[in-house]
Design an enzyme around this catalytic site. Structure first.
Site, mmCIF file in Angstrom:
data_model
loop_
_atom_site.group_PDB
_atom_site.id
_atom_site.type_symbol
_atom_site.label_atom_id
_atom_site.label_comp_id
_atom_site.label_asym_id
_atom_site.label_seq_id
_atom_site.Cartn_x
_atom_site.Cartn_y
_atom_site.Cartn_z
ATOM 1 N N SER A 1 -45.849 8.497 8.216
ATOM 2 C CA SER A 1 -45.570 8.058 9.658
ATOM 3 C C SER A 1 -46.809 7.485 10.252
ATOM 4 O O SER A 1 -47.670 8.086 10.231
ATOM 5 C CB SER A 1 -44.981 9.163 10.373
ATOM 6 N N CYS B 1 -43.747 24.353 19.303
ATOM 7 C CA CYS B 1 -42.967 23.327 18.489
ATOM 8 C C CYS B 1 -41.493 23.112 18.936
ATOM 9 O O CYS B 1 -41.030 21.961 19.137
ATOM 10 C CB CYS B 1 -43.146 23.380 17.171
HETATM 11 C C1 LIG Z 1 -44.691 14.429 12.238
HETATM 12 C C2 LIG Z 1 -43.948 14.815 11.192
HETATM 13 C C3 LIG Z 1 -42.618 14.253 10.837
HETATM 14 C C4 LIG Z 1 -42.168 13.610 11.333
HETATM 15 O O1 LIG Z 1 -42.394 12.133 11.721
HETATM 16 P P1 LIG Z 1 -41.784 11.318 12.618
HETATM 17 O O2 LIG Z 1 -42.519 9.924 12.523
HETATM 18 O O3 LIG Z 1 -42.050 11.737 14.064
HETATM 19 O O4 LIG Z 1 -40.431 11.246 12.586
HETATM 20 C C5 LIG Z 1 -42.289 14.801 9.617
HETATM 21 N N1 LIG Z 1 -42.836 15.707 8.709
HETATM 22 C C6 LIG Z 1 -44.161 16.079 8.976
HETATM 23 C C7 LIG Z 1 -45.025 17.010 7.975
HETATM 24 C C8 LIG Z 1 -44.655 15.841 10.329
HETATM 25 O O5 LIG Z 1 -45.946 16.158 10.555
#
Ligand SMILES: *Cc1c(COP(=O)(O)O)cnc(C)c1O
Length: 395
Positions: A199, A324
């Site tokens: 991401s 969270c």
């Molecule tokens: C932030 C995160 C996600 C989600 O990513 P997004 O782009 O916000 O949907 C998934 N897995 C982990 C481990 C994360 O830290």
């Protein structure tokens, strides 16, 4: 002093990523599926970004699928492999108890669709043992999904070894690497990874953009039906400026990985030693097998939320396990998974440092946390009971 220490939640966009995004919004706003020059310009930007992203993780461009972020990539990876498994009568999936909710909630859905899920225990140090993955694999296992680095306690899993075991047993291996990409070295081929989620906003790119790596030959199931974008695997006109900005941020952050790691590790370890001086406190997760940016502590006799609010007053932005799932008072499933009891898990603090953190800022954080913890303990009934011997200390 203002210190942003919540880089596991999101990161500030880099100047270069912002510049890339804005200039594309202005100049390259064509639809990449259009055949005239303006569309083809956008198409070129898109494919250049795909090649750049692929190069950073050792993949080829046609193995990269752009998504709306980490959650979507996780959902699509799990759904796709589950569908492949169903066709072969293999309906068993292995994961761990401390995955991100994008994984855990998707697994819940798959259970309702007759899949069987084994969630491996996480050890007290926040690590999963490869031999326990191996022991859990059955004839009908179609997928192992284990996160690369945990988003709360930062522990880094033995991914290469787990991947090797999966290859040997002919089971597909997915890793949610959202916290790891651009921060620790990753090469999907050397690390035996079949599918990987990432991401952009966790490595100084924009929110709402991410990617899924899927090894050549793995057939992906669409989550979004429509046009033939992303070679028919994800419909919808591509977010060209966001994708290009992600590629820019990924290249930039990755190219500084060595210096970032050296500096952050020094700052992290200084912060850990400082906070460990607080009586009845404990570091969560292994001290060395962890992200260079991550510090996570439990302090007995206090509430994480109050700690966060008072630290915010002092200019420090951090997070707590229980925050969270905001609105709910459930303690973090990650802290429970490593064996912290409810009361202790409630008093947790996650500090996730940015690459520009200074030694003075770390000193300021240590002093502030010490002050706030002793202030809160001053009027905590739980702490009073512990001190008077009415309740027993756990940490
Ligand atoms: C932030 C995160 C996600 C989600 O990513 P997004 O782009 O916000 O949907 C998934 N897995 C982990 C481990 C994360 O830290």
């Amino acid at each position: 002093m203002k210190i942003y220490a919540d880089n596991a939640a999101t990161t500030k966009m880099s100047e270069n990523a912002i510049h890339t995004m804005v200039s594309l919004l202005e100049d390259s706003w064509g639809n990449p599926s259009s055949l005239y020059a303006h569309g083809q310009m956008a198409k070129e930007v898109l494919e250049k970004a795909r090649a750049d992203v692929a190069a950073v993780i050792g993949a080829s461009p046609d193995e990269i699928l752009f998504t709306s972020g980490g959650s979507e990539a996780d959902n699509q990876a799990l759904r796709s492999v589950a569908e492949l498994g169903r066709k072969k009568g293999k309906m068993h999936i292995i994961s761990s108890a401390f995955e991100h909710h994008a994984i855990l909630h998707t697994l819940e859905r798959l259970k309702k669709e007759d899949f069987e899920v084994t969630l491996l225990d996480v050890h007290e140090n926040g690590l999963i043992l490869p031999e326990e993955v191996e022991a859990a694999i059955r004839e009908d296992t179609c997928l192992v999904t284990i996160m690369f680095a945990n988003n709360e306690i930062g522990t880094i899993q033995p991914i290469r070894e787990i991947g090797r075991i999966c290859r040997e047993k002919n089971v597909l291996f997915h890793t949610d690497a959202v916290q790891a990409v651009a921060h620790v070295p990753i090469n999907v081929k050397e690390d035996n990874i079949d599918l990987l989620s990432a991401s952009a906003h966790k490595f100084h790119g924009p929110k709402g953009v991410g990617f899924l790596y899927a090894k050549k030959g793995i057939r992906l199931t669409n989550l979004i039906e429509g046009g033939a974008q992303e070679r028919g695997r994800r419909a919808g006109t591509e977010n060209v400026p966001g994708i290009a900005a992600m590629a820019e941020a990924l290249k930039e952050t990755s190219s500084r990985m060595d210096e970032n790691t050296a500096h952050l590790t020094k700052m992290r370890d200084k912060l850990i030693s400082g906070l460990a001086e607080i009586p009845h406190s404990a570091l969560n997760g292994d001290a060395t097998h962890r992200l260079p940016s991550n510090v996570n502590f439990c302090f007995e006799g206090i509430e994480g939320e109050s700690l966060l609010l008072l630290l915010d007053d002092k200019g420090i932005q951090a997070s707590s396990g229980s925050a969270c799932t905001s609105g709910s008072l459930d303690p973090s499933h990650v802290l429970l998974a490593i064996g912290r009891v409810h009361d202790v898990a409630h008093g947790s603090l996650r500090l996730c440092l940015g690459e520009d953190i200074t030694e003075e800022q770390v000193d300021y954080i240590i002093k502030s946390v010490k002050d706030v913890v002793s202030y809160l303990r001053g009027f905590s009934p739980v702490w009073r009971d512990l001190m008077s011997g009415k309740a027993r200390f756990i940490l």
